[in-house]
Design an enzyme around this catalytic site. Structure first.
Site, short mmCIF file in Angstrom:
data_model
loop_
_atom_site.label_atom_id
_atom_site.label_comp_id
_atom_site.label_asym_id
_atom_site.label_seq_id
_atom_site.Cartn_x
_atom_site.Cartn_y
_atom_site.Cartn_z
N ARG A 24 -14.54 64.04 83.71
CA ARG A 24 -13.50 63.39 82.71
C ARG A 24 -14.11 63.04 81.50
O ARG A 24 -13.62 63.26 80.32
CB ARG A 24 -13.00 61.98 83.47
N ILE A 69 -5.62 60.44 76.51
CA ILE A 69 -5.94 61.06 77.82
C ILE A 69 -5.48 59.87 78.97
O ILE A 69 -5.70 58.94 78.68
CB ILE A 69 -7.20 61.43 78.15
N SER A 70 -4.57 60.41 79.90
CA SER A 70 -4.01 59.31 80.39
C SER A 70 -4.82 58.63 81.67
O SER A 70 -5.95 59.09 81.92
CB SER A 70 -2.86 60.00 81.45
N GLN A 71 -4.40 57.19 81.97
CA GLN A 71 -5.07 56.54 82.90
C GLN A 71 -5.36 57.42 84.19
O GLN A 71 -4.43 57.99 84.56
CB GLN A 71 -4.29 55.56 83.10
#
Length: 215
Positions: A36, A62-64
């Site tokens: 990530r 960028i999402s959780q």
């Protein structure tokens, strides 16, 4: 350092995903594998596995990690599917999807983001991901129909072209609602029509396009 990020991913999976009920082993393996931090600017690498969204270019995020896992688990992928993603963003979710299905088709309205994602996905060796710059709310009709569709930005309504490009049976997972607070919804399309299931509150950047918000 690489080992530190590996350990951070392992902690992320156990503390943020498993502890909250994510139990699809394929999703958990993919989230543990994908680096990530590489989808972020280097100054944010040490925060990459924290339990929160993080900024990327073009005022996007960028999402959780938990939200990514929740959305992808809801698609119930077995590995043979063709999946449409709307909102490539950093390319992280597309990379995770590449581990979960046969083909990923990802559309991004911001050219800068799509180009960066293309370089990164290519360099990481994900050969089953195709990227397009365009209005994702219109889908990618050329490669339809899709076994599943996921939208990584908040829509004010159900984008009808995406439902039309979805197979029956098939799942569409996306956030819907007002600009500041949305609900994550899973739509199942089958011969009887469409059914909605609500997966919880969430907060995404807004979806831009003909069936999204005005830019």
């Amino acid at each position: 350092m690489p080992n530190d990020y590996f350990q951070a991913r392992e902690r992320m999976v156990e503390e943020q995903l498993v502890s909250r009920g994510i139990n699809d082993p394929r999703v958990l393996r993919a989230m543990a594998k994908i680096p990530r931090h590489l989808f972020l600017e280097s100054e944010l690498w040490d925060h990459a596995y924290e339990d929160r969204p993080l900024p990327i270019a073009a005022n996007q995020t960028i999402s959780q990690p938990y939200i990514v896992a929740l959305m992808l688990e809801a698609l119930e992928l077995k590995g043979t599917e063709r999946v449409l993603e709307v909102g490539t963003g950093s390319g992280y979710a597309a990379a995770v999807l590449s581990e979960l299905c046969a083909e990923v088709f990802s559309v991004e309205v911001v050219e800068e983001l799509s180009l960066k994602a293309r370089i990164l996905v290519t360099n990481l060796g994900y050969k089953n991901v195709s990227l397009l710059v365009g209005d994702g709310t219109l889908g990618w009709e050329e490669h339809s129909p899709y076994d599943a569709v996921v939208i990584s930005a908040a829509a004010p309504c159900i984008p009808r072209p995406l439902v039309e490009q979805l197979k029956a049976p098939g799942y569409l997972v996306f956030p819907i609602g007002e600009k500041e607070l949305q609900t994550l919804v899973r739509i199942r399309k089958d011969r009887a029509g469409i059914r909605e299931e609500y997966l919880g509150d969430c907060h995404f950047v807004k979806l831009i396009g003909r069936y999204g918000w005005e830019n």
